[in-house]
Design an enzyme around this catalytic site. Structure first.
Site, PDB file in Angstrom:
ATOM      1  N   ARG A 135       0.853  -1.187   0.000  1.00 37.53           N
ATOM      2  CA  ARG A 135       0.000   0.000   0.000  1.00 37.53           C
ATOM      3  C   ARG A 135       0.889   1.237   0.000  1.00 37.53           C
ATOM      4  O   ARG A 135       1.693   1.429   0.905  1.00 37.53           O
ATOM      5  CB  ARG A 135      -0.915  -0.007   1.239  1.00 37.53           C
ATOM      6  N   HIS A 175      -2.678  11.072   0.764  1.00 34.39           N
ATOM      7  CA  HIS A 175      -2.131  10.842   2.106  1.00 34.39           C
ATOM      8  C   HIS A 175      -1.478  12.161   2.552  1.00 34.39           C
ATOM      9  O   HIS A 175      -0.262  12.244   2.702  1.00 34.39           O
ATOM     10  CB  HIS A 175      -1.147   9.673   2.087  1.00 34.39           C
ATOM     11  N   GLU A 213      -6.984   8.815   6.408  1.00 30.34           N
ATOM     12  CA  GLU A 213      -7.157   9.478   7.703  1.00 30.34           C
ATOM     13  C   GLU A 213      -7.538  10.952   7.605  1.00 30.34           C
ATOM     14  O   GLU A 213      -6.780  11.828   8.055  1.00 30.34           O
ATOM     15  CB  GLU A 213      -5.877   9.341   8.534  1.00 30.34           C
ATOM     16  N   ASN A 237      -7.097   2.067  10.072  1.00 32.74           N
ATOM     17  CA  ASN A 237      -5.772   2.213  10.673  1.00 32.74           C
ATOM     18  C   ASN A 237      -5.962   2.215  12.183  1.00 32.74           C
ATOM     19  O   ASN A 237      -6.749   2.998  12.717  1.00 32.74           O
ATOM     20  CB  ASN A 237      -5.123   3.533  10.250  1.00 32.74           C
ATOM     21  N   TYR A 269      -3.816   2.112  15.923  1.00 30.16           N
ATOM     22  CA  TYR A 269      -2.554   2.173  16.657  1.00 30.16           C
ATOM     23  C   TYR A 269      -2.725   2.015  18.166  1.00 30.16           C
ATOM     24  O   TYR A 269      -1.929   1.374  18.819  1.00 30.16           O
ATOM     25  CB  TYR A 269      -1.839   3.503  16.379  1.00 30.16           C
ATOM     26  N   GLU A 307      -3.284   0.084   8.233  1.00 29.52           N
ATOM     27  CA  GLU A 307      -2.081   0.449   8.988  1.00 29.52           C
ATOM     28  C   GLU A 307      -2.213  -0.062  10.405  1.00 29.52           C
ATOM     29  O   GLU A 307      -3.292   0.018  11.013  1.00 29.52           O
ATOM     30  CB  GLU A 307      -1.889   1.980   9.080  1.00 29.52           C
TER      31      GLU A 307
HETATM   32  C1  BGC Z   1      -0.478   7.812   9.245  1.00 24.10           C
HETATM   33  C2  BGC Z   1       0.960   7.561   8.924  1.00 24.10           C
HETATM   34  C3  BGC Z   1       1.807   7.779  10.157  1.00 24.10           C
HETATM   35  C4  BGC Z   1       1.389   6.768  11.193  1.00 24.10           C
HETATM   36  C5  BGC Z   1       2.153   6.833  12.494  1.00 24.10           C
HETATM   37  C6  BGC Z   1      -0.909   7.321  10.591  1.00 24.10           C
HETATM   38  O1  BGC Z   1      -1.586   8.344  11.251  1.00 24.10           O
HETATM   39  O2  BGC Z   1      -1.324   7.400   8.214  1.00 24.10           O
HETATM   40  O3  BGC Z   1       1.327   8.382   7.859  1.00 24.10           O
HETATM   41  O4  BGC Z   1       3.165   7.700   9.910  1.00 24.10           O
HETATM   42  O5  BGC Z   1       0.031   6.935  11.503  1.00 24.10           O
HETATM   43  O6  BGC Z   1       1.946   8.049  13.132  1.00 24.10           O
END
Ligand code: BGC
Length: 451
Positions: free
Chosen positions: A79, A123, A168, A293, A295, A353
């Site tokens: 991607r 992006h 995002e 995405n 995290y 992601e």
């Molecule tokens: C984004 C990436 C970024 C990653 C880590 C996401 O918000 O799509 O571009 O590097 O998180 O912060």
């Protein structure tokens, strides 16, 4: 305890992700126009250590080697994103053939090596020429985006089977228009909802353009961060509800339900405009998939002084946090996926992601880089993903963030998210232990995660 199997469904798609400004370098090469990130990074004081994307991972010139790296890891898919201003230096109108050719060559190289390309149109690197015309605050931005999208579909849809309009949009408006830490660096409560709305109109217009010119799959990529209340007090519950609406529903609701959650008016007050009802026919388009995405999570507490949400995240003591200060909380991925399915229905999903920044030890003599915390993050999140799939969520693939250490936006090169280490002085790539582990995951389709 009986052993659990983490084998993923047959045909599960395993990949890795990057984005243009974070890895390409050569931002103005071959007739490209400047993007807002080019401008922002060159504005003194905006970037940690004064870093810029001028060279980054030099992927623009080293893409063939990078495709070999992907192949050596066993990736099924890659991607990447397209820098709009390489293709349309003024954002609209004149096409820069050399810029378009770069992406065409990249796609060919991927296909020749058996890697499926997945292209994201936006992006974050808006052409600077369009920012000069008001950027996402200008309602014409939906037409600009549809024009650019059509150029890309006509050029590449014969070879690119999976597209995303935006990556995002929440980060674009929260960082770029509300708090100013990201390009274009505005701090304006009145602008943020307008930019958000125009981004979703643009996404809708891009999907309409795809139905006219494309014949594979298109979707949109959202970042979700589940919100959990700090206490069982009513005011913390209300703060959590606001934080959730702001981050997790502000974009997905207009795209998938054709409306906004009522909390947004509560949050923005006089800055929340009445949008024309017709706009929602544009924002709400049928998608072939949604990219998620993920995290971290946040635990939310009421705070009357917090602008504009009246809600603040509370750091969780005793938990592991990454170098970006994000709590490792894999259950949040399972929770997010089950919440998504319940609210928006059974839409095919990709994790577009997921990854972590941790301090990496220097490359050892034997070229080994041991990154146990990143390995552990990956293992935990893949197990959490598997639990969501077992619970019936239709997830078709996973892209690790990121293939390479790269420019972490305004944090520059200070944070490393890569499965592969990059020595920015020599551009040497070295797969970390996490990359080797990920290869085993792919080869065993998850069985290596078994208890
Ligand atoms: C984004 C990436 C970024 C990653 C880590 C996401 O918000 O799509 O571009 O590097 O998180 O912060």
């Amino acid at each position: 305890m009986t052993a659990r199997s983490f084998r993923f469904p047959d045909g599960f798609h395993w990949g890795a992700a990057t984005s243009a400004y974070q890895i390409e370098g050569s931002p103005l090469a071959d007739g490209a126009g400047a993007s807002i990130w080019q401008r922002f990074a060159h504005t003194p004081g905006m970037m940690v250590n004064g870093d810029t994307g001028d060279v980054a991972c030099d992927h623009y010139r080293r893409y063939k080697d990078d495709v070999q790296l992907m192949k050596s890891l066993g990736l099924h898919g890659y991607r990447f994103s397209i820098n709009w201003a390489r293709v349309l230096p003024e954002g609209t109108g004149r096409i820069n053939r050399k810029g378009l050719d770069f992406y065409s060559r990249l796609v060919d190289e991927l296909l020749e090596n058996g890697i499926v390309p997945n292209a994201t149109l936006f992006h974050w690197d808006l052409p600077a020429a369009l920012d000069d015309r008001g950027g996402w605050l200008n309602r014409d931005s939906a037409d600009w985006f549809a024009e650019y999208a059509a150029v890309m579909f006509k050029a590449l849809d014969d070879r690119v089977p999976r597209w995303a309009t935006l990556n995002e949009p929440w980060v674009v408006t929260d960082g770029g228009y509300l708090h100013g830490a990201l390009a274009p660096g505005h701090r304006n409560k009145f602008e943020a909802p307008i930019a958000a709305h125009n981004l979703m109109r643009a996404s809708g217009a891009g999907i309409q353009a795809y139905r006219a010119h494309g014949r594979h799959e298109i979707g949109v990529v959202f970042n979700f961060e589940p919100k959990y209340p700090y206490s069982d007090r009513a005011e913390d519950a209300a703060a959590t509800r606001r934080a959730h609406a702001y981050m997790n529903q502000q974009f997905a609701d207009p795209a998938l339900l054709g409306s906004y959650p009522p909390e947004l008016k509560e949050i923005f007050g006089e800055a929340w405009p009445e949008f024309p009802a017709d706009d929602f026919a544009l924002t709400k388009q049928a998608v072939d998939f949604v990219g998620i995405n993920y995290y971290t999570r946040s635990v939310v507490r009421h705070d009357p002084d917090a602008y504009p949400l009246k809600a603040v995240p509370v750091r969780q003591a005793g938990r592991t946090h990454t170098e970006t200060g994000w709590e490792v909380f894999e259950q949040g991925l399972t929770d997010t996926l089950t919440w998504f399915r319940q609210r928006y229905g059974d839409i095919p999903l990709y994790i577009t992601e997921n990854g972590s920044a941790f301090y990496d030890p220097p490359v050892a003599e034997d070229d080994a880089i041991d990154d146990p915390l990143r390995c552990s993050y990956l293992r935990k999140h893949l197990r959490a993903l598997h639990r969501a799939i077992e619970a019936g969520v239709n997830v078709k693939g996973y892209y690790a963030w990121s293939l390479l250490d790269n420019l972490e936006w305004s944090l520059g090169f200070s944070k490393r998210f890569g499965l592969c280490h990059v020595d920015f002085a020599t551009q040497q790539r070295t797969p970390k232990a996490s990359a080797k582990f990920y290869t085993q995951v792919i080869e065993s389709n998850g069985a290596v995660l078994d208890d």
